[in-house]
Structure formats: structure tokens, C-alpha cells
Design a protein around this motif. Structure first.
Motif, PDB file in Angstrom:
ATOM      1  N   LEU A   1      42.116  24.304 -15.150  1.00  0.00           N
ATOM      2  CA  LEU A   1      41.844  24.351 -13.728  1.00  0.00           C
ATOM      3  C   LEU A   1      41.432  23.030 -13.655  1.00  0.00           C
ATOM      4  O   LEU A   1      41.592  22.475 -12.205  1.00  0.00           O
ATOM      5  N   MET A   2      40.136  23.019 -14.137  1.00  0.00           N
ATOM      6  CA  MET A   2      39.335  22.435 -13.616  1.00  0.00           C
ATOM      7  C   MET A   2      39.917  20.938 -13.735  1.00  0.00           C
ATOM      8  O   MET A   2      39.903  19.546 -12.334  1.00  0.00           O
ATOM      9  N   VAL A   3      40.791  20.868 -14.888  1.00  0.00           N
ATOM     10  CA  VAL A   3      41.219  18.753 -15.318  1.00  0.00           C
ATOM     11  C   VAL A   3      42.660  18.748 -14.575  1.00  0.00           C
ATOM     12  O   VAL A   3      43.514  17.901 -14.605  1.00  0.00           O
ATOM     13  N   GLY A   4      42.938  20.146 -13.381  1.00  0.00           N
ATOM     14  CA  GLY A   4      44.175  20.564 -12.918  1.00  0.00           C
ATOM     15  C   GLY A   4      45.466  20.327 -13.628  1.00  0.00           C
ATOM     16  O   GLY A   4      46.669  19.147 -13.253  1.00  0.00           O
ATOM     17  N   LYS A   5      45.662  21.184 -14.715  1.00  0.00           N
ATOM     18  CA  LYS A   5      46.563  20.787 -15.249  1.00  0.00           C
ATOM     19  C   LYS A   5      47.971  21.695 -14.697  1.00  0.00           C
ATOM     20  O   LYS A   5      47.860  22.380 -14.149  1.00  0.00           O
ATOM     21  N   ALA A   6      48.892  20.940 -14.797  1.00  0.00           N
ATOM     22  CA  ALA A   6      49.982  21.561 -13.642  1.00  0.00           C
ATOM     23  C   ALA A   6      50.832  22.883 -13.803  1.00  0.00           C
ATOM     24  O   ALA A   6      50.889  23.394 -15.490  1.00  0.00           O
ATOM     25  N   GLY A   7      50.554  23.599 -13.345  1.00  0.00           N
ATOM     26  CA  GLY A   7      50.893  24.754 -13.684  1.00  0.00           C
ATOM     27  C   GLY A   7      49.975  25.877 -13.571  1.00  0.00           C
ATOM     28  O   GLY A   7      49.887  27.068 -14.071  1.00  0.00           O
ATOM     29  N   ALA A   8      48.602  26.097 -14.031  1.00  0.00           N
ATOM     30  CA  ALA A   8      47.685  26.164 -14.172  1.00  0.00           C
ATOM     31  C   ALA A   8      47.163  27.524 -13.052  1.00  0.00           C
ATOM     32  O   ALA A   8      47.331  27.134 -12.475  1.00  0.00           O
ATOM     33  N   LYS A   9      46.852  28.380 -13.389  1.00  0.00           N
ATOM     34  CA  LYS A   9      47.183  29.634 -12.764  1.00  0.00           C
ATOM     35  C   LYS A   9      45.921  30.249 -13.036  1.00  0.00           C
ATOM     36  O   LYS A   9      45.107  30.122 -14.156  1.00  0.00           O
TER      37      LYS A   9
ATOM     38  N   THR B   1      26.490  15.007   5.054  1.00  0.00           N
ATOM     39  CA  THR B   1      27.015  15.036   3.901  1.00  0.00           C
ATOM     40  C   THR B   1      27.536  14.242   3.093  1.00  0.00           C
ATOM     41  O   THR B   1      28.382  14.308   2.606  1.00  0.00           O
ATOM     42  N   PRO B   2      26.548  12.761   3.122  1.00  0.00           N
ATOM     43  CA  PRO B   2      27.688  11.188   2.625  1.00  0.00           C
ATOM     44  C   PRO B   2      27.839  11.741   1.194  1.00  0.00           C
ATOM     45  O   PRO B   2      28.725  11.238   0.331  1.00  0.00           O
ATOM     46  N   CYS B   3      26.717  12.167   0.097  1.00  0.00           N
ATOM     47  CA  CYS B   3      26.518  12.209  -1.253  1.00  0.00           C
ATOM     48  C   CYS B   3      27.930  12.999  -1.347  1.00  0.00           C
ATOM     49  O   CYS B   3      28.460  12.931  -2.502  1.00  0.00           O
ATOM     50  N   LEU B   4      27.753  14.507  -0.928  1.00  0.00           N
ATOM     51  CA  LEU B   4      28.710  15.263  -1.102  1.00  0.00           C
ATOM     52  C   LEU B   4      30.240  15.410  -1.276  1.00  0.00           C
ATOM     53  O   LEU B   4      31.204  15.157  -1.376  1.00  0.00           O
ATOM     54  N   ASN B   5      30.494  14.183   0.043  1.00  0.00           N
ATOM     55  CA  ASN B   5      31.346  14.109   0.401  1.00  0.00           C
ATOM     56  C   ASN B   5      32.337  13.128  -0.880  1.00  0.00           C
ATOM     57  O   ASN B   5      33.446  12.502  -1.446  1.00  0.00           O
ATOM     58  N   ARG B   6      30.915  12.277  -0.909  1.00  0.00           N
ATOM     59  CA  ARG B   6      31.856  10.730  -2.477  1.00  0.00           C
ATOM     60  C   ARG B   6      32.104  11.692  -3.445  1.00  0.00           C
ATOM     61  O   ARG B   6      33.397  11.802  -4.199  1.00  0.00           O
ATOM     62  N   MET B   7      31.463  12.851  -3.691  1.00  0.00           N
ATOM     63  CA  MET B   7      31.349  13.572  -5.487  1.00  0.00           C
ATOM     64  C   MET B   7      33.165  14.876  -4.745  1.00  0.00           C
ATOM     65  O   MET B   7      33.318  14.770  -5.791  1.00  0.00           O
ATOM     66  N   ALA B   8      33.549  15.084  -3.804  1.00  0.00           N
ATOM     67  CA  ALA B   8      34.143  15.592  -3.504  1.00  0.00           C
ATOM     68  C   ALA B   8      36.050  14.464  -3.532  1.00  0.00           C
ATOM     69  O   ALA B   8      36.768  14.795  -3.834  1.00  0.00           O
ATOM     70  N   ARG B   9      36.117  13.140  -2.731  1.00  0.00           N
ATOM     71  CA  ARG B   9      36.831  12.204  -3.012  1.00  0.00           C
ATOM     72  C   ARG B   9      36.371  11.706  -4.565  1.00  0.00           C
ATOM     73  O   ARG B   9      38.240  11.414  -5.004  1.00  0.00           O
ATOM     74  N   GLU B  10      35.596  12.133  -5.361  1.00  0.00           N
ATOM     75  CA  GLU B  10      35.603  11.618  -6.303  1.00  0.00           C
ATOM     76  C   GLU B  10      35.384  12.477  -7.380  1.00  0.00           C
ATOM     77  O   GLU B  10      35.752  12.154  -8.800  1.00  0.00           O
ATOM     78  N   GLY B  11      35.989  13.584  -6.869  1.00  0.00           N
ATOM     79  CA  GLY B  11      36.109  15.067  -7.970  1.00  0.00           C
ATOM     80  C   GLY B  11      36.933  16.202  -7.308  1.00  0.00           C
ATOM     81  O   GLY B  11      37.807  15.513  -6.564  1.00  0.00           O
ATOM     82  N   ARG B  12      36.744  17.165  -7.590  1.00  0.00           N
ATOM     83  CA  ARG B  12      38.070  18.699  -7.613  1.00  0.00           C
ATOM     84  C   ARG B  12      36.685  19.766  -6.663  1.00  0.00           C
ATOM     85  O   ARG B  12      36.432  20.185  -7.283  1.00  0.00           O
TER      86      ARG B  12
END
Length: 499
Positions: free
Chosen positions: A379-387, A62-73
Motif C-alpha cells: 500500500l505504501m508503494v502503490g502496488k496495483a490492486g493492493a488492499k 502548511t506549505p511544507c506539508l503541501n510539498r510532502m503530499a505533492r512528493e509523497g502519498r
């Protein structure tokens, strides 16, 4: 198209395919930076937690999903609300548990809708498509619907201006119906239909071409609506419910994992086509793409095999309340907004998409009814301390509450009767099972005796869930009814031409 190019090099099917190059410097987006974001939700069918490389697969490329994970979350605790199709899809549309909106079970179909069902998602429910359409979004759906095949329940009656796809599962063919006979009125099932909006345009589908055709339609939709906000719901048909999934000629027989792997590698290619098109059009930085699955894979009889998918390292099969059925592989991608190469380990669910999309588009979340999902932007944007916003999460099998989660703790409730269970066996007494699903990812160690106070707390939360959402032979106080019509007709070329 780097991920497609890599895949073609691996499969040796370069001849006869034309690769469209993507400029290294995409043109400036036509819309201003004040335009609300576009949303694309890619929703696979029965694809398991361990079926793609970003979540541990060593057999499916799954190279495209590898890329998506590498560029995303990556989201490693992203859950659906059911182990099967219809109720899971009801939640992504409404932001609610399927028990809330009456789509968890009905006396005619059981736990998933069958062809020509009188039931469907109630027209009075407010879908994410309706919310976004009211904010000026162009709304389109391409793929598998499975929330009702009758006119009042079709996507075009639920907020989508454009629909191309099949109204239910790809395994619900006329041939299967004939084998069922009177069961589920199978002898009346029509040839598997492809629909354009509310009309059948093809009767008897070549399922090998579904992923390819859906992808072409999705790319067209994006191109046609690049200058305005759009919402594309893209529920893929594959890998699906058949023992041997389908794929086009370019992918068939090319993977190391048989038909299941072939179908997943084509889904990966499809995702790459979407991401590449967004970059080419210069709208990638204004588009949120979410890739996930409607439930875990059913898995083969031999659970060590990957021929029907795998949910490893999670416990259990799809179609149950196991972690392997409810926790699905999820990647979110939004360049310059979602931090690249990161992981969210907090509990989130498909019910969260409706309120999150509403807030991102500056639309209003309905206040005249209960919405179970939450705004997960931090949580999507990786805010520090988000639960996680969830105080409690419920695992239902149709109308039966089987498990409850709070924080890292998942409690399987003691049950006297059940139709199917990932841990209990029929005829044997059951006792509470408590797992820490964060540290014990495979749910191997029952620690109920070591933590009686946690068991007690979760049992109290279970009772609150029963009062609200119901349980076997016990209606909940806040449940709503599904839609239902009289005299449903099979969706065919003839019947839909009369509409």
C-alpha cells in the motif's frame, strides 16, 4: 527551503532569520544503495483530520506539508487505536492494540498516564525501537513520550539510545497538579521536566520553545547519524491539550487561526526543516518519513469553529471513538520509492509501522506473541490492486468495545452504559448504528435497517474481539499486563541525578 521561504513571505517575519540554502543537486549519499532505509516518524499531538491544507484546511497555512503530499502519498483511512494519548502511543511502539498490552486504562490514572504513575509500558514488550536497534540502527526519540515516567519505562529502557523531551503531556504541569490537589496525586506533580536520556535537565519548561528546540535536536540527530541506518521517533508536543497551544516568537500571532493555527504553522515549518536536511545530506531517497497525529483534535464547544482544531469532514471529536478521533491525517514520503502525488484510500493503522519497518530493515517480527499490525509495503508503494490487510478493526474507549469496522462498514454496537460516546446519549436506549465510512465520510446516514446481514456479521466480529481483547468487566484471553513498580518518584533534577 522553499516551504519555509514561502511561509516567511506570508507571515512577514523574515527579518532576523537566516535561511540556509539547499543545493539543487544534493551530494551523493555516503551509504551505498544496499544500506537499509532510515525511518522518521513525526507524530503530532491532538492534530485533527482537517487541520492541514492537504486534508482540506483553509485557515492553517502548511506549505511544507503541501510539498510532502505533492512528493509523497496521502493516506485518507489511516487510523490510530485510541482517541487519547497514552493508548495511541502504546500501539505505535508495539504494533498492538493498547488493550493487548495493558496500556488502555489503569485504576490510578484512568485512560492516560499522569505524572509519577507506577504504571508504564511493560519492559517485556518488544518495541519497534528495540527491533531496529538489534539490526544496527541508531535509535533516537525527540518529543513527548507518555508511556511511563519512571526509569524502567522511559524511552532509554525501551530501545532508544537517545531521548530528549518531556515524559508526558505538556499540559501536566505543576500548576495544573496543584489545582487537582489529591486527584491523580496532583499535589505531588513536579515542574514540567525536559529530560536528556534518563536525567531531568530542565525543570519548568518554556512551552513556547518546544517545537523549535525539538526541531533543532532532530536536525542534529539526522546530521550525526547520516552515514548509518537510523530511526528517529519525533512525537511533537503541539498542538497539544491546552486551549491555547504554544509557539515560538516567529510564529506566534501570525496565523489566521489564533494559537492553534500558530502552532500548526510552526509544525509545518519543522517538517520542512527535516525534509530539507535529508535532501541537503543526499539521504532523502533512502529515508521513509511518516507524518501523522496521535488522535483527532478535541475541537471547540462550537464545532463549526477551528480554534481548537477540526476533524471535518469526519464526524466527532477527539477523545471518543468517532471517525474524527481515530482517523488522522497521514502523509508518507520516500522519494523514488513512494509514488508522488498519490492517495491511498485503504484502511491502515499505526500498528502497521512495527511490522513494516521490520520487513524493510530485514529484521524479524516477534513470533512469541500476538502482533496486531500488518506489513503495508504494497500500500505504501502503490502496488496495483493492493488492499487493506484488515479483516476487522476495533474501536475501544478504554476497556469498552464501542465499534467495529470491516471494509467500508463501521458498526456502533448497542450499549447500556458508557462513559462517553460520539453518537449515543446517556439515559437513552441505543440501537446498532451502521455507517459506510467511505461513501458517507461524515457518518450522517445510519443504514443498519437496510443492511441487517452486515450488522449481523459485524456483531459476530465484535464478539470475537471481546473474547480476544476483552470488554467492560470481561478480560480478554490474549491480553498482557502493563508494567508496574512500587514507590514511584517524581522526575526532577534531584531524583533523576541519583539514578
Amino acid at each position: 527551503m522553499k516551504c519555509l521561504w514561502n511561509l516567511l513571505l506570508l507571515t512577514g517575519v523574515m527579518s532576523g532569520l537566516v535561511l540556509e540554502s539547499v543545493s539543487a543537486e544534493p551530494k551523493q549519499a555516503a551509504a551505498s544503495h544496499h544500506q537499509p532505509p532510515n525511518f522518521i516518524v513525526i507524530f503530532c499531538d491532538n492534530l485533527g483530520y482537517g487541520d492541514i491544507e492537504p486534508f482540506g484546511s483553509t485557515v492553517n497555512r502548511t506549505p511544507c506539508l503541501n510539498r510532502m503530499a505533492r512528493e509523497g502519498r496521502k493516506f485518507t483511512h489511516f487510523c490510530v487505536t485510541a482517541g487519547v494519548c497514552t493508548p495511541s502511543r502504546a500501539s505505535i511502539m508495539t504494533g498492538c492494540y493498547s488493550q493487548r498490552v495493558g496500556m488502555h486504562w489503569n485504576p490510578r490514572d484512568g485512560q492516560v498516564l499522569r505524572p509519577i504513575s507506577p504504571y508504564g509500558l511493560h519492559p517485556d514488550e518488544i518495541t519497534v525501537a528495540e527491533i531496529l536497534k538489534d539490526k544496527g540502527y541508531k535509535t533516537g526519540m525527540i518529543g513527548k513520550w507518555h508511556l511511563g515516567d519512571q526509569p524502567p519505562f522511559l524511552p532509554t529502557a525501551q530501545g532508544f539510545e537517545y531521548f530528549y523531551g518531556i515524559p508526558y503531556s505538556d499540559d501536566m504541569t505543576q500548576a495544573v497538579g496543584k489545582r487537582l490537589g489529591e486527584r491523580f496525586e496532583g499535589n505531588q506533580w513536579p515542574p514540567l521536566p525536559v529530560m536528556l536520556n534518563d536525567k531531568v535537565i530542565e525543570a519548568g519548561v518554556d512551552r513556547n520553545l518546544l517545537t523549535k528546540q525539538y526541531t533543532e535536536k532532530a536536525v542534529e540527530f539526522i546530521e550525526q547519524n547520516q552515514d548509518q541506518p537510523f530511526f528517529l521517533y519525533f512525537p511533537q508536543a503541539m498542538p497539544g491539550s491546552t486551549q491555547k497551544p504554544f509557539s515560538s516568537e516567529a510564529f506566534r500571532g501570525k496565523s489566521k487561526n489564533g494559537p492553534w493555527g500558530d502552532s500548526i504553522e510552526e509544525l509545518d515549518w519543522s517538517t520542512g526543516q527535516i525534509l530539507d536536511k535529508l535532501v541537503e545530506l543526499g539521504i532523502d531517497q533512502n529515508t521513509l518519513v511518516i507524518w501523522t497525529s496521535d488522535n483527532g483534535s478535541p475541537m471547540a464547544r462550537n464545532m463549526a469553529s477551528t480554534e481548537r482544531g477540526t476533524n471535518n469532514p469526519l464526524h466527532g471529536r477527539g477523545y471518543t471513538t468517532a471517525e474524527g478521533a481515530f482517523r488522522v491525517p497521514t502523509i508518507m514520503w520516500w522519494p523514488k520509492t513512494i509514488p508522488a502525488g498519490t492517495v491511498c484510500e485503504e484502511l491502515t493503522t499505526t500498528m502497521d509501522l512495527l511490522p513494516t519497518f521490520a520487513h524493510l530493515s530485514k529484521a524479524k517480527v516477534p513470533t512469541d506473541r500476538i502482533i496486531d499490525g500488518h506489513d503495508i509495503r504494497p500500500l505504501m508503494v502503490g502496488k496495483a490492486g493492493a488492499k487493506t490487510p484488515y479483516d476487522v478493526f476495533y474501536y475501544y474507549a478504554m476497556d469498552q468495545l464501542q465499534a467495529v469496522r470491516k471494509g467500508p462498514w463501521k458498526l456502533f454496537l448497542p450499549l447500556k452504559n458508557f462513559s462517553r460516546h460520539p453518537h449515543f446519549k446517556k439515559g437513552e436506549s441505543s440501537k446498532p448504528l451502521l455507517f459506510n465510512v467511505v461513501t458517507d465520510i461524515s457518518s450522517e446516514h445510519n443504514v443498519a435497517e437496510q443492511h441487517p446481514e452486515i450488522v449481523k456479521e459485524l456483531m459476530i466480529l465484535a464478539e470475537k474481539g471481546r473474547a480476544d481483547l476483552g470488554d467492560t468487566n470481561r478480560p480478554g484471553a490474549n491480553q498482557r499486563k502493563p508494567g508496574k513498580i512500587e514507590n514511584p518518584l517524581p522526575p526532577t533534577l534531584e531524583t533523576t541525578s541519583r539514578n
